[in-house]
Design a protein around this motif. Structure first.
Motif, mmCIF file in Angstrom:
data_model
loop_
_atom_site.group_PDB
_atom_site.id
_atom_site.type_symbol
_atom_site.label_atom_id
_atom_site.label_comp_id
_atom_site.label_asym_id
_atom_site.label_seq_id
_atom_site.Cartn_x
_atom_site.Cartn_y
_atom_site.Cartn_z
ATOM 1 N N MET A 155 0.821 -1.206 0.000
ATOM 2 C CA MET A 155 0.000 0.000 0.000
ATOM 3 C C MET A 155 0.854 1.255 0.000
ATOM 4 S SD MET A 155 -3.025 -0.969 2.690
ATOM 5 C CE MET A 155 -3.982 -2.483 2.510
ATOM 6 N N ILE A 156 2.140 1.082 0.291
ATOM 7 C CA ILE A 156 3.050 2.224 0.393
ATOM 8 C C ILE A 156 3.985 2.311 -0.801
ATOM 9 C CG2 ILE A 156 4.844 3.295 1.823
ATOM 10 C CD1 ILE A 156 3.670 1.761 4.236
ATOM 11 N N PHE A 157 4.456 1.146 -1.267
ATOM 12 C CA PHE A 157 5.451 1.099 -2.337
ATOM 13 C C PHE A 157 4.894 0.388 -3.574
ATOM 14 C CE2 PHE A 157 7.829 1.000 1.706
ATOM 15 C CZ PHE A 157 8.629 2.126 1.552
ATOM 16 N N GLU A 158 5.517 0.657 -4.715
ATOM 17 C CA GLU A 158 5.066 0.070 -5.970
ATOM 18 C C GLU A 158 5.713 -1.282 -6.266
ATOM 19 O OE1 GLU A 158 5.571 2.710 -9.233
ATOM 20 O OE2 GLU A 158 4.246 4.252 -8.434
ATOM 21 N N ASN A 159 6.896 -1.527 -5.747
ATOM 22 C CA ASN A 159 7.635 -2.707 -6.171
ATOM 23 C C ASN A 159 8.074 -3.548 -4.978
ATOM 24 O OD1 ASN A 159 8.787 -4.446 -8.003
ATOM 25 N ND2 ASN A 159 9.944 -2.857 -9.065
ATOM 26 N N VAL A 160 7.120 -4.293 -4.409
ATOM 27 C CA VAL A 160 7.364 -5.117 -3.229
ATOM 28 C C VAL A 160 7.211 -6.589 -3.600
ATOM 29 C CG1 VAL A 160 6.581 -5.701 -0.896
ATOM 30 C CG2 VAL A 160 6.547 -3.320 -1.670
ATOM 31 N N HIS A 161 8.173 -7.396 -3.198
ATOM 32 C CA HIS A 161 8.147 -8.824 -3.517
ATOM 33 C C HIS A 161 8.217 -9.632 -2.231
ATOM 34 C CE1 HIS A 161 9.004 -7.925 -7.791
ATOM 35 N NE2 HIS A 161 9.742 -6.954 -7.283
ATOM 36 N N LEU A 162 7.215 -10.459 -2.000
ATOM 37 C CA LEU A 162 7.225 -11.359 -0.853
ATOM 38 C C LEU A 162 7.874 -12.673 -1.274
ATOM 39 C CD1 LEU A 162 6.423 -12.209 2.026
ATOM 40 C CD2 LEU A 162 4.196 -12.913 1.104
ATOM 41 N N VAL A 163 8.975 -13.018 -0.643
ATOM 42 C CA VAL A 163 9.669 -14.277 -0.918
ATOM 43 C C VAL A 163 9.065 -15.335 -0.007
ATOM 44 C CG1 VAL A 163 11.894 -15.457 -0.976
ATOM 45 C CG2 VAL A 163 11.759 -13.006 -1.489
ATOM 46 N N SER A 164 8.466 -16.355 -0.601
ATOM 47 C CA SER A 164 7.689 -17.309 0.185
ATOM 48 C C SER A 164 7.932 -18.739 -0.254
ATOM 49 C CB SER A 164 6.197 -16.978 0.059
ATOM 50 O OG SER A 164 5.392 -17.984 0.623
ATOM 51 N N GLU A 165 7.797 -19.653 0.693
ATOM 52 C CA GLU A 165 7.892 -21.082 0.387
ATOM 53 C C GLU A 165 6.643 -21.589 -0.322
ATOM 54 O OE1 GLU A 165 10.321 -23.187 3.905
ATOM 55 O OE2 GLU A 165 8.678 -21.928 4.627
ATOM 56 N N THR A 262 1.076 11.211 0.615
ATOM 57 C CA THR A 262 0.365 11.514 -0.631
ATOM 58 C C THR A 262 0.092 10.243 -1.421
ATOM 59 O OG1 THR A 262 1.444 13.679 -0.756
ATOM 60 C CG2 THR A 262 0.436 12.820 -2.783
ATOM 61 N N GLU A 263 1.125 9.406 -1.584
ATOM 62 C CA GLU A 263 0.969 8.161 -2.332
ATOM 63 C C GLU A 263 0.015 7.196 -1.628
ATOM 64 O OE1 GLU A 263 3.757 9.627 -1.461
ATOM 65 O OE2 GLU A 263 5.366 9.350 -2.947
ATOM 66 N N VAL A 264 0.117 7.135 -0.293
ATOM 67 C CA VAL A 264 -0.731 6.217 0.461
ATOM 68 C C VAL A 264 -2.189 6.646 0.398
ATOM 69 C CG1 VAL A 264 -1.215 5.256 2.746
ATOM 70 C CG2 VAL A 264 1.151 5.524 1.992
ATOM 71 N N PHE A 265 -2.445 7.941 0.518
ATOM 72 C CA PHE A 265 -3.824 8.437 0.410
ATOM 73 C C PHE A 265 -4.426 8.081 -0.948
ATOM 74 C CE2 PHE A 265 -3.051 11.817 3.810
ATOM 75 C CZ PHE A 265 -3.871 11.187 4.727
ATOM 76 N N LEU A 268 -5.048 4.213 -1.064
ATOM 77 C CA LEU A 268 -6.176 3.816 -0.229
ATOM 78 C C LEU A 268 -7.507 4.281 -0.821
ATOM 79 C CD1 LEU A 268 -4.780 4.426 3.381
ATOM 80 C CD2 LEU A 268 -5.067 2.264 2.179
ATOM 81 N N GLY A 269 -7.501 5.462 -1.459
ATOM 82 C CA GLY A 269 -8.710 5.949 -2.103
ATOM 83 C C GLY A 269 -9.174 5.009 -3.201
ATOM 84 N N LYS A 270 -8.227 4.551 -4.042
ATOM 85 C CA LYS A 270 -8.562 3.594 -5.105
ATOM 86 C C LYS A 270 -9.044 2.270 -4.532
ATOM 87 C CE LYS A 270 -5.224 5.466 -8.440
ATOM 88 N NZ LYS A 270 -3.982 5.181 -9.214
ATOM 89 N N LEU A 271 -8.359 1.819 -3.482
ATOM 90 C CA LEU A 271 -8.741 0.551 -2.872
ATOM 91 C C LEU A 271 -10.136 0.609 -2.264
ATOM 92 C CD1 LEU A 271 -5.405 -0.544 -1.130
ATOM 93 C CD2 LEU A 271 -6.570 -1.706 -3.012
ATOM 94 N N GLU A 272 -10.456 1.709 -1.600
ATOM 95 C CA GLU A 272 -11.787 1.846 -0.999
ATOM 96 C C GLU A 272 -12.869 1.749 -2.060
ATOM 97 O OE1 GLU A 272 -12.922 1.829 1.946
ATOM 98 O OE2 GLU A 272 -11.113 2.044 3.162
ATOM 99 N N THR A 273 -12.641 2.377 -3.216
ATOM 100 C CA THR A 273 -13.609 2.310 -4.306
ATOM 101 C C THR A 273 -13.802 0.867 -4.770
ATOM 102 O OG1 THR A 273 -13.011 4.528 -5.074
ATOM 103 C CG2 THR A 273 -14.122 3.080 -6.655
ATOM 104 N N MET A 274 -12.678 0.161 -4.950
ATOM 105 C CA MET A 274 -12.760 -1.240 -5.392
ATOM 106 C C MET A 274 -13.381 -2.130 -4.325
ATOM 107 S SD MET A 274 -9.255 -1.832 -7.595
ATOM 108 C CE MET A 274 -8.125 -1.068 -6.432
#
Length: 287
Positions: A155-165, A262-265, A268-274
């Motif tokens: 929700m904060i950054f554009e390029n996050v990768h979760l490394v998972s088993e 600014t980016e988070v607002f 979150l605004g887009k997410l709330e709509t969806m």
């Protein structure tokens, strides 16, 4: 063999008769001894409390409390899940389970507040803000922490990768493109995951910056990190309490969110709509 047990073994020939009894008991029952007071250990072995205290000093500690902490660190890193279950009664005793577990969790949060350096915390924030890509890795018991972190980091950054088993590919395949300009956030607590250690080692060799969230300087992911954030994790039965690490991660998310408001607002605004369109959350109406 741990350094503590190795030291005791080396000094066995120098111990008095009573101290040798203590040493033998610790070799056979260190999981029990870790939760005994000096007087209780003395009674169990058949020596005086002062003999126990002198024994602790003989093996290099200022007193018995420091020796006992070292024993607890030893069992936290080496006991199997079955052995951990056996020490539950020593930790909880006859007290109410709910009250005792909550007390232990509150204590770990307070210890974490003292252990975390503000300078290191702020450095971690700046490092993440400057990252080209962010990788998050935490295996086994720490997987819940890494998933939680990745959920909010997205929700904060554009390029996050979760490394998972759970992704169906090898850990190294998931970080194959990591390099300079990237940051990997590793989370691990006893018993430490080898996959997490190897992932951070590989990332560091590739030029990425490493941030570790772990419990102590003895952790295998502490030495390889550019920045370490220490959070206390106490063993409760076969369960590792992750309350303090989660609180630390919450603080990290809040600090990053404040810096990227600014980016988070906007996100979150887009997410709330969806969410509203897809009826993700239950509408409970007016209160």
């Amino acid at each position: 063999m741990s350094s503590l047990l190795h030291t005791i073994e080396e000094k066995m020939g120098q111990f008095s008769k009573g101290q040798k009894k203590i040493a033998r008991y610790i070799f056979e029952n260190y999981d029990k001894a870790a939760f005994m007071t000096a007087s209780k250990l003395g009674r169990e072995v058949g020596v005086s409390e002062s003999t126990v205290v002198r024994f602790a000093m003989e093996v290099g500690f200022e007193g018995y409390p420091q020796f006992q902490r070292s024993l607890k660190e030893l069992i936290k890193r080496n006991l199997s899940a079955v052995q951990r279950m056996r020490v539950t009664s020593e930790q909880i005793g006859d007290r109410d389970v709910l009250s005792r577990v909550l007390e232990l969790d509150i204590a770990t949060v307070r210890k974490t507040e003292q252990a975390v350096s503000s300078e290191d915390f702020n450095r971690a924030v700046e490092t993440l803000l400057e990252a080209r890509r962010i990788y998050i890795v935490g295996m086994r018991g720490a997987s819940s922490l890494s998933s939680f972190t990745a959920y909010y980091f997205n929700m904060i950054f554009e390029n996050v990768h979760l490394v998972s088993e759970d992704k169906g590919s090898d850990v190294f395949e998931q970080i194959v493109r990591i390099g300079e300009g990237d940051v990997i956030l590793g989370i691990s607590f006893p018993r430490y995951s080898k996959k997490t250690v190897r992932a951070l080692t590989c990332a560091a060799k590739s030029g990425a910056k490493v941030i570790s969230i772990t419990d102590s300087e003895k952790s295998p992911i502490a030495a390889m990190a550019d920045t370490v954030l220490y959070a206390k994790s106490e063993m409760i039965s076969f369960v590792d309490s992750l309350v303090a690490p989660l609180s630390l991660i919450n603080a990290l998310i809040v600090a990053l969110g404040q810096r990227k408001q600014t980016e988070v607002f906007a996100t979150l605004g887009k997410l709330e709509t969806m969410w509203n369109e897809d009826q993700v959350y239950e509408n409970i109406g007016e209160v």
